[in-house]
Write an enzyme that holds these catalytic residues in place. Structure first.
Site, mmCIF file in Angstrom:
data_model
loop_
_atom_site.group_PDB
_atom_site.id
_atom_site.type_symbol
_atom_site.label_atom_id
_atom_site.label_comp_id
_atom_site.label_asym_id
_atom_site.label_seq_id
_atom_site.Cartn_x
_atom_site.Cartn_y
_atom_site.Cartn_z
ATOM 1 N N ARG A 292 49.274 27.743 15.438
ATOM 2 C CA ARG A 292 50.071 28.548 14.492
ATOM 3 C C ARG A 292 49.244 29.588 13.739
ATOM 4 N NH1 ARG A 292 52.377 23.478 13.101
ATOM 5 N NH2 ARG A 292 54.215 23.087 14.358
ATOM 6 N N LYS A 314 50.784 44.107 14.681
ATOM 7 C CA LYS A 314 51.825 43.880 15.702
ATOM 8 C C LYS A 314 51.119 43.325 16.928
ATOM 9 C CE LYS A 314 55.811 46.908 15.049
ATOM 10 N NZ LYS A 314 56.565 48.071 15.543
ATOM 11 N N GLU A 356 49.492 59.217 20.307
ATOM 12 C CA GLU A 356 49.750 58.482 19.052
ATOM 13 C C GLU A 356 49.137 59.216 17.856
ATOM 14 O OE1 GLU A 356 51.836 56.130 18.740
ATOM 15 O OE2 GLU A 356 51.689 54.567 20.271
ATOM 16 N N LYS A 407 48.569 54.769 9.576
ATOM 17 C CA LYS A 407 49.024 53.429 9.971
ATOM 18 C C LYS A 407 48.935 52.476 8.777
ATOM 19 C CE LYS A 407 49.643 50.199 13.358
ATOM 20 N NZ LYS A 407 50.048 50.073 14.732
ATOM 21 N N GLU A 417 58.172 45.450 9.111
ATOM 22 C CA GLU A 417 59.013 46.517 9.637
ATOM 23 C C GLU A 417 60.471 46.421 9.170
ATOM 24 O OE1 GLU A 417 58.984 46.794 13.915
ATOM 25 O OE2 GLU A 417 58.791 48.958 13.828
ATOM 26 N N ARG A 421 57.973 51.025 7.947
ATOM 27 C CA ARG A 421 57.096 50.912 9.107
ATOM 28 C C ARG A 421 57.746 51.466 10.377
ATOM 29 N NH1 ARG A 421 53.046 46.073 11.060
ATOM 30 N NH2 ARG A 421 52.373 47.183 12.918
ATOM 31 N N ASN A 425 57.258 54.249 14.697
ATOM 32 C CA ASN A 425 57.891 54.119 16.002
ATOM 33 C C ASN A 425 58.470 55.449 16.480
ATOM 34 O OD1 ASN A 425 59.814 52.085 17.904
ATOM 35 N ND2 ASN A 425 57.951 51.209 17.079
ATOM 36 N N HIS A 428 59.099 56.293 20.145
ATOM 37 C CA HIS A 428 58.939 55.073 20.935
ATOM 38 C C HIS A 428 60.225 54.558 21.580
ATOM 39 C CE1 HIS A 428 54.976 55.094 19.233
ATOM 40 N NE2 HIS A 428 54.640 53.982 19.876
ATOM 41 N N HIS A 432 59.265 53.487 25.344
ATOM 42 C CA HIS A 432 59.235 52.139 25.917
ATOM 43 C C HIS A 432 60.149 52.032 27.140
ATOM 44 C CE1 HIS A 432 57.475 50.088 22.086
ATOM 45 N NE2 HIS A 432 56.554 50.633 22.852
ATOM 46 N N HIS A 444 51.076 54.477 27.917
ATOM 47 C CA HIS A 444 51.882 54.390 26.689
ATOM 48 C C HIS A 444 51.859 55.709 25.892
ATOM 49 C CE1 HIS A 444 53.714 52.605 23.130
ATOM 50 N NE2 HIS A 444 52.693 53.038 22.401
#
Ligand SMILES: NC(=O)c1ccc[n+]([C@@H]2O[C@H](COP(=O)([O-])OP(=O)(O)OC[C@H]3O[C@@H](n4cnc5c(N)ncnc54)[C@H](O)[C@@H]3O)[C@@H](O)[C@H]2O)c1
Ligand SMILES: O=C(O)C(=O)C[C@@H](O)[C@H](O)[C@H](O)COP(=O)(O)O
Length: 540
Positions: A292, A314, A356, A407, A417, A421, A425, A428, A432, A444
């Protein structure tokens, strides 16, 4: 702000502050100043004579005045006497200097060597009597103070003055972005040649075992990480994963969980991810899920991983249904963007990372766009073999720092998010889908570049921005060698995947668009015809 030293060196008598400081100044083409020489000049006599005639308190007062003047009137490498940081007014001056971006470097030499050197030199009033005993006592008092006062710690055990100076130069030139947040433990993103040297100091003394997760193309960088970790006393478990997106898969994670179990990894052990964004996403995911959650550190080696993937927590893997569909928000204990690793990065993977970088410029920092514009040709011609030490290295370091700051701004306020946040994206939603439809053969950052043009077209169709800004997206990205169009699948296939985007809510699509540069807004449930028409406009 007026002049200020590029770095101030503190440390014990005999640590080599003057010798190493002069080498650093020479390597950096800067002047060097020694506080003791300045003081002798000020009082017109040698320090031992001044000590004898007026005593230590009077000397410390003069010393503090001279140092505080120099902190505002000297722009080179400045070495202080060993006792100077013990004076309150000097510590206050150094703290203000750090606030203004200064670097106070604690030169940490091997105590035994430093003691011998200090005693050999003579002429040190603080060592009168039993010099060794005096030196040791002073070391016990001063070491914790130096450590606290400094914001850069350079350990030089057993190194030649030149090697120590090179290490110090790298660390002085390093840039740091501090990531904070109410729900996370703070951590630093260090950017510079040799940034990986911070590995052991960041992992601390709790881990016994460290799993070093990396891909084959970055073997030489993971070898360096392994050496540093072994020197730090850790038991290093080397874990080679499949390259790129093939590594972000459940069977890869499962294989690593099995190894961690078989090899006795406990909660106090740690993970280090070395590689591009795919490797750091996977390493973070394993760290987040093993027992965990155990400590992990990222050493990004691609531009994209340095500016984006390695920071912010992330973590995740892909599933047959889409990109990053399984994962968690789990922050690293530190990120080391070691510029030396870029010396093996192929040109096309470097350029991909600019996608990016540009995204971050569009949503938050127009200065990024200005830098990209004025260095587009050099960035596009990036050559790993000539990169280090070139003028481009400073430009890239500045871009990395600025992009990481963008960032950090978003993830510090909104780790999970909930709203802000999502601006990261930008581009994106389509990106994606493209990656998935291209079976991850499209990189990417390239997909993000096309996705940004798509978002700009959508924003224009709905009246948020004018045609000039759409054209600017295309011309900037194109000048960097990034793609701005795509025609690899039907609109229906794309639409189905965009509905699986994590920003979508129920049956409603949700995009990030700009209403001007640096000002993103949410676009909920846009009209279906605009979504389709924007897609038509990015087709070749
Ligand atoms: N977690 C996040 O916030 C976040 C943010 C952005 C992107 N990402 C993810 O990051 C991934 C993209 O990252 P990427 O562009 O680095 O791709 P990548 O990890 O696939 O790396 C690209 C290729 O470059 C190689 N490589 C990396 N560094 C190298 C070096 N120094 N020398 C030689 N080869 C090197 C890699 O082994 C790989 O073959 C995607 O999976 C994307 O979803 C995650
Ligand atoms: O950190 C974020 O948040 C981002 O959205 C950064 C993106 O650039 C990055 O590609 C991220 O991996 C996308 O995440 P996802 O949640 O859309 O899968």
């Amino acid at each position: 702000m007026g002049r200020q030293p590029v770095a101030v060196i503190i440390g014990m008598m005999g640590a080599g502050k003057t010798r190493v400081g002069k080498e650093v100044a020479q390597l950096m083409g800067l002047p060097f100043a020694d506080a003791d020489v300045e003081i002798e000049h000020e009082v017109g006599m040698r320090i031992p004579d001044y000590f004898q005639r007026y005593g230590e308190p009077s000397f410390r007062q003069v010393e503090s005045d001279v140092i505080n003047d120099m902190l505002h009137d000297f722009d080179g490498i400045f070495a202080l006497g060993g006792g100077a940081p013990m004076t309150r007014s000097v510590r206050d001056g150094l703290a203000d200097y750090i606030k203004d971006g200064g670097k106070v470097v604690y030169l940490m030499a091997d105590p035994r060597e430093a003691m011998e050197r200090a005693n050999r030199g003579g002429g040190r009033p603080m060592l009168d009597g039993d010099a060794n005993a005096r030196w040791k006592k002073l070391y016990r008092q001063r070491d914790p103070v130096y450590y606290r006062v400094a914001n850069v710690h350079v350990e030089t055990y057993g190194q030649t003055p030149l090697a120590a100076a090179r290490k110090m130069k790298d660390m002085i030139e390093e840039r740091t972005v501090h990531v904070t947040g109410t729900t996370i433990e703070d951590y630093d993103v260090r950017i510079g040649e040799g940034a990986m040297n911070h590995l052991a100091e960041t992992l601390g003394d709790k881990p016994v075992r460290v799993a070093l997760i990396h891909t084959q193309p970055v073997q030489r960088h993971s070898d360096r990480a392994r050496t540093l970790l072994r020197k730090g006393g850790y038991e290093v478990h080397d874990i080679l994963i499949p390259d790129a997106e093939a590594g972000k898969a459940i069977d890869v994670a499962n294989g690593i969980w099995q190894r961690l179990g078989d090899e006795g990894f406990t909660r106090s052990d740690a993970i280090v991810g070395v590689g591009g964004g795919a490797a750091t996403d996977l390493a973070g995911f394993v760290a987040a899920t093993w027992m965990r959650g155990i400590r992990y550190v990222n050493c990004p080696t691609s531009l994209l991983a340095m500016v984006d993937a390695s920071t912010g927590g992330k973590t995740g893997i892909n599933t047959p249904q889409g990109k990053n569909l399984v994962g968690s928000f789990y922050t690293p204990a530190g990120v080391f963007a070691d510029l030396r690793t870029l010396a093996s990065l192929p040109n096309d993977i470097f350029i991909e990372g600019l996608g990016e970088v540009a995204k971050s410029g569009f949503i938050r920092d127009p200065e990024i766009l200005r830098i990209l514009e004025s260095h587009a040709a050099d960035l596009r011609a990036f050559d790993p073999e000539t990169f280090l030490g070139s003028g481009l290295e400073d430009v890239v370091a500045e871009l990395i720092e600025r992009t990481v700051r963008v960032k950090a701004y978003h993830v510090s306020a909104d780790l999970k998010e909930a709203g802000l946040r999502e601006f990261l994206n930008y581009g994106h939603t389509l990106a994606h889908a493209i990656e998935k439809l291209e079976h991850f053969r499209w990189r990417h950052g390239n997909a993000v570049a096309v996705g940004c043009v798509y978002a700009a077209e959508l924003a224009h169709l709905l009246g948020y921005i004018d045609q000039d800004l759409v054209d600017y997206h295309r011309s900037l990205l194109d000048s960097l060698g990034l793609p701005t169009s795509w025609d690899g699948a039907s609109f229906d296939e794309v639409l189905a995947l965009m509905h699986r985007d994590k920003k979508a809510r129920g049956n409603k699509l949700r995009f990030v668009v700009l209403d001007r540069i640096g000002h993103p807004v949410h676009l909920d449930d846009p009209p279906a015809d605009a979504v389709r028409e924007a897609f038509e406009r990015i087709r070749k």
